[in-house]
Design a protein around this motif. Structure first.
Motif, short mmCIF file in Angstrom:
data_model
loop_
_atom_site.label_atom_id
_atom_site.label_comp_id
_atom_site.label_asym_id
_atom_site.label_seq_id
_atom_site.Cartn_x
_atom_site.Cartn_y
_atom_site.Cartn_z
N GLU A 163 -21.22 -50.20 105.44
CA GLU A 163 -21.91 -49.75 104.02
C GLU A 163 -20.74 -48.97 103.21
O GLU A 163 -20.44 -49.09 102.18
N MET A 164 -20.14 -47.92 104.05
CA MET A 164 -19.54 -47.01 103.71
C MET A 164 -18.14 -47.82 103.03
O MET A 164 -17.58 -47.52 101.77
N THR A 165 -17.60 -48.61 103.65
CA THR A 165 -16.50 -49.31 103.45
C THR A 165 -16.69 -50.21 102.07
O THR A 165 -15.84 -50.30 101.15
N VAL A 166 -17.75 -50.76 102.08
CA VAL A 166 -17.99 -51.59 100.80
C VAL A 166 -18.20 -50.52 99.90
O VAL A 166 -17.63 -50.91 98.62
N SER A 167 -18.80 -49.26 99.89
CA SER A 167 -19.04 -48.41 98.67
C SER A 167 -17.71 -48.09 98.27
O SER A 167 -17.36 -47.86 96.93
N LEU A 168 -16.77 -47.73 99.20
CA LEU A 168 -15.45 -47.35 98.90
C LEU A 168 -14.79 -48.40 98.19
O LEU A 168 -13.82 -48.09 96.99
N PHE A 169 -14.78 -49.64 98.52
CA PHE A 169 -14.07 -50.88 98.05
C PHE A 169 -14.65 -51.07 96.61
O PHE A 169 -13.67 -51.16 95.65
N HIS A 171 -15.96 -48.92 94.60
CA HIS A 171 -15.54 -47.70 93.70
C HIS A 171 -14.22 -47.74 93.34
O HIS A 171 -14.00 -47.67 92.17
N ALA A 172 -13.48 -48.18 94.32
CA ALA A 172 -11.93 -48.22 93.88
C ALA A 172 -11.87 -49.20 92.97
O ALA A 172 -10.81 -49.01 92.03
N THR A 173 -12.32 -50.50 93.30
CA THR A 173 -12.02 -51.68 92.16
C THR A 173 -12.42 -51.55 90.92
O THR A 173 -11.90 -52.01 89.76
N GLY A 174 -13.67 -50.94 90.94
CA GLY A 174 -14.33 -50.40 89.71
C GLY A 174 -13.45 -49.48 88.69
O GLY A 174 -13.28 -49.90 87.54
N LEU A 175 -13.05 -48.41 89.42
CA LEU A 175 -12.29 -47.47 88.79
C LEU A 175 -10.84 -48.24 88.28
O LEU A 175 -10.22 -48.05 87.34
N LEU A 176 -10.49 -48.96 89.05
CA LEU A 176 -9.11 -49.52 88.88
C LEU A 176 -9.09 -50.56 87.75
O LEU A 176 -8.29 -51.02 86.88
N LEU A 177 -10.31 -51.47 87.90
CA LEU A 177 -10.51 -52.21 86.76
C LEU A 177 -10.68 -51.70 85.34
O LEU A 177 -9.91 -51.88 84.26
N LEU A 178 -11.09 -50.37 85.23
CA LEU A 178 -11.08 -49.65 84.09
C LEU A 178 -10.00 -49.14 83.74
O LEU A 178 -9.77 -49.18 82.40
N ALA A 179 -9.34 -48.77 84.69
CA ALA A 179 -8.10 -48.12 84.53
C ALA A 179 -7.11 -49.08 83.65
O ALA A 179 -6.31 -49.04 82.70
N HIS A 180 -7.11 -50.31 84.57
CA HIS A 180 -6.02 -51.25 83.89
C HIS A 180 -6.25 -51.97 82.80
O HIS A 180 -5.49 -52.41 81.99
N THR A 181 -7.50 -51.93 82.31
CA THR A 181 -7.89 -52.48 80.99
C THR A 181 -8.02 -51.46 79.77
O THR A 181 -8.29 -51.70 78.78
N GLY A 182 -7.89 -50.19 80.29
CA GLY A 182 -7.75 -49.03 79.21
C GLY A 182 -8.91 -48.62 79.05
O GLY A 182 -9.26 -47.61 78.08
N ARG A 183 -10.04 -49.14 79.55
CA ARG A 183 -11.53 -48.79 79.14
C ARG A 183 -11.70 -47.27 79.67
O ARG A 183 -12.51 -46.57 79.13
#
Length: 215
Positions: A163-169, A171-183
């Motif tokens: 569950e921790m792994t899924v949470s980190l996964f 969180h990371a992909t969500g932040l990166l998606l926001l970062a890569h799209t400039g949002r």
């Protein structure tokens, strides 16, 4: 025998070079057309080969895409393992593994797109075939396994560690998606610091729950 061996090695090297050229061209085609819009003919043209020559290496565009994604996941696993080589502390391992995952996709945004089939395809439930999907999912799990292992070394149960792994996964992909799209600029925050803080919070949570504070 030695002559044949030398000839086989040269042939293998040439075939590998051709595959690399095809894969590099395919990535460009997928970026421009997406998985649905791409075709083997377009990939062959971009690589400078005939469609017939391409079929010698790949039987479908899904096979090409799967190979690109497989290589990306192998690179993720290797970089995570390298980051953990000199670390023995379980709490540091968990944080380092989480950040290695984050840093890989931060530095290789095209690979994040590739993993989520975002090349002009949007967020759709694409698939590459049952066997390929199963193989790639297994590779992704191997890439994330160091996070799970580190959580368990801190005392988390296997289910909790997953569950921790899924949470980190997530969180990371969500932040990166926001970062890569400039949002992310809308919020004026630092995604690196947010990821690091989240990893530290989960680490401390496991330590507190198990009375295993790592010094």
């Amino acid at each position: 025998m030695p002559a044949n061996s030398s000839s086989d090695k040269r042939r293998s090297a040439v075939n590998e070079l051709k595959r690399d050229i095809i894969l590099e061209a395919a990535r460009r085609v997928f970026e421009e057309e997406g998985l649905e819009g791409a075709s083997l003919r377009a990939i062959a043209k971009a690589a400078g080969y005939t469609p017939a020559a391409l079929y010698f290496h790949f039987d479908s565009k899904e096979a090409v895409y799967a190979e690109l994604l497989s290589r990306s996941l192998d690179n993720l696993k290797q970089e995570t393992e390298q980051a953990l080589n000199q670390i023995s502390s379980p709490s540091e391992k968990l944080h380092t593994a989480a950040m290695a995952f984050f840093h890989y996709y931060r530095d290789n945004p095209g690979d994040l797109d590739l993993g989520f089939y975002l090349f002009r395809g949007g967020m759709k439930p694409h698939g590459l075939g049952k066997e390929r999907d199963a193989m790639l999912n297994q590779q992704l799990q191997k890439g994330l396994q160091p996070i799970t292992d580190a959580a368990m070394a801190l005392g988390a149960t296997e289910s909790c560690a997953r569950e921790m792994t899924v949470s980190l996964f997530a969180h990371a992909t969500g932040l990166l998606l926001l970062a890569h799209t400039g949002r992310i600029r809308i919020f004026g925050v630092n995604v690196e610091a947010m990821m690091s803080d989240f990893a530290s919070t989960l680490t401390k949570k496991i330590e507190k729950e198990n009375g295993n504070v790592d010094h």
